[in-house]
Design a protein around this motif. Structure first.
Motif, PDB file in Angstrom:
ATOM      1  N   LYS A 142      88.779  42.562  43.183  1.00 52.78           N
ATOM      2  CA  LYS A 142      88.887  43.559  44.432  1.00 52.78           C
ATOM      3  C   LYS A 142      90.316  44.219  44.254  1.00 52.78           C
ATOM      4  O   LYS A 142      90.326  45.389  44.529  1.00 52.78           O
ATOM      5  CB  LYS A 142      88.571  42.960  45.829  1.00 52.78           C
ATOM      6  N   ILE A 143      91.276  43.314  44.187  1.00 49.55           N
ATOM      7  CA  ILE A 143      92.978  43.921  43.957  1.00 49.55           C
ATOM      8  C   ILE A 143      92.995  44.700  42.782  1.00 49.55           C
ATOM      9  O   ILE A 143      93.545  45.842  42.888  1.00 49.55           O
ATOM     10  CB  ILE A 143      93.627  42.593  43.980  1.00 49.55           C
ATOM     11  N   LYS A 144      92.418  44.384  41.650  1.00 53.63           N
ATOM     12  CA  LYS A 144      92.542  45.127  40.347  1.00 53.63           C
ATOM     13  C   LYS A 144      91.750  46.329  40.897  1.00 53.63           C
ATOM     14  O   LYS A 144      92.396  47.327  40.238  1.00 53.63           O
ATOM     15  CB  LYS A 144      91.972  44.500  39.205  1.00 53.63           C
ATOM     16  N   TRP A 145      90.545  46.463  41.202  1.00 54.23           N
ATOM     17  CA  TRP A 145      90.084  47.817  41.604  1.00 54.23           C
ATOM     18  C   TRP A 145      90.866  48.701  42.635  1.00 54.23           C
ATOM     19  O   TRP A 145      90.933  50.000  42.320  1.00 54.23           O
ATOM     20  CB  TRP A 145      88.600  47.475  42.329  1.00 54.23           C
ATOM     21  N   LYS A 146      91.525  47.981  43.631  1.00 54.27           N
ATOM     22  CA  LYS A 146      92.129  48.976  44.558  1.00 54.27           C
ATOM     23  C   LYS A 146      93.349  49.448  43.944  1.00 54.27           C
ATOM     24  O   LYS A 146      93.642  50.629  44.000  1.00 54.27           O
ATOM     25  CB  LYS A 146      92.779  47.967  45.646  1.00 54.27           C
ATOM     26  N   ILE A 147      94.113  48.637  42.823  1.00 58.08           N
ATOM     27  CA  ILE A 147      95.153  49.160  42.143  1.00 58.08           C
ATOM     28  C   ILE A 147      94.742  50.444  41.224  1.00 58.08           C
ATOM     29  O   ILE A 147      95.337  51.406  41.081  1.00 58.08           O
ATOM     30  CB  ILE A 147      95.971  47.922  41.457  1.00 58.08           C
ATOM     31  N   ARG A 148      93.679  49.939  40.710  1.00 59.82           N
ATOM     32  CA  ARG A 148      93.272  51.221  39.498  1.00 59.82           C
ATOM     33  C   ARG A 148      92.736  52.348  40.346  1.00 59.82           C
ATOM     34  O   ARG A 148      92.939  53.750  39.636  1.00 59.82           O
ATOM     35  CB  ARG A 148      91.980  50.657  38.684  1.00 59.82           C
TER      36      ARG A 148
END
Length: 108
Positions: A19-25
């Protein structure tokens, strides 16, 4: 930005890395999240960057290779310590770049 396949993640966000990777991307807001990447300066081993900085359009992230995520600066320091200690224990050196490249190659 490229993500290391065996991403190092702090204990407090272990189940939330995707979820955090998605938010950063997608440049969504992340509070108190830090990204650990290979150093932009050859004098250093790793960089610890607040994820909010990555939201800036002009931030130079095209060639960035992310190897870890953490919540809070203290946890980011712990993750960096883990990476460096693991590298040293397995190679007798602190060449994180080559260690992680070899580790990834051996896991395929």
């Amino acid at each position: 930005m490229k993500w290391y396949s065996k991403l190092y993640v702090g204990d407090s966000i272990a189940g939330k890395a995707g979820k955090i990777k998605w938010k950063i991307r997608h440049r969504a807001g992340t509070i108190d999240i830090y990204v650990i990447s290979f150093a932009s300066n050859p004098e250093n081993l790793l960089d610890i960057i607040p994820a909010n900085e990555l939201m800036q359009r002009g931030y130079p992230k095209k060639h960035m290779k992310v190897i870890g995520l953490a919540k809070g600066y203290e946890e980011a320091l712990q993750v960096v310590t883990t990476i460096i200690e693991e590298t040293y224990q397995n190679t007798g050196d602190v060449d994180v770049w080559n260690y992680l490249k070899e580790k990834r190659r051996n896991s395929l």
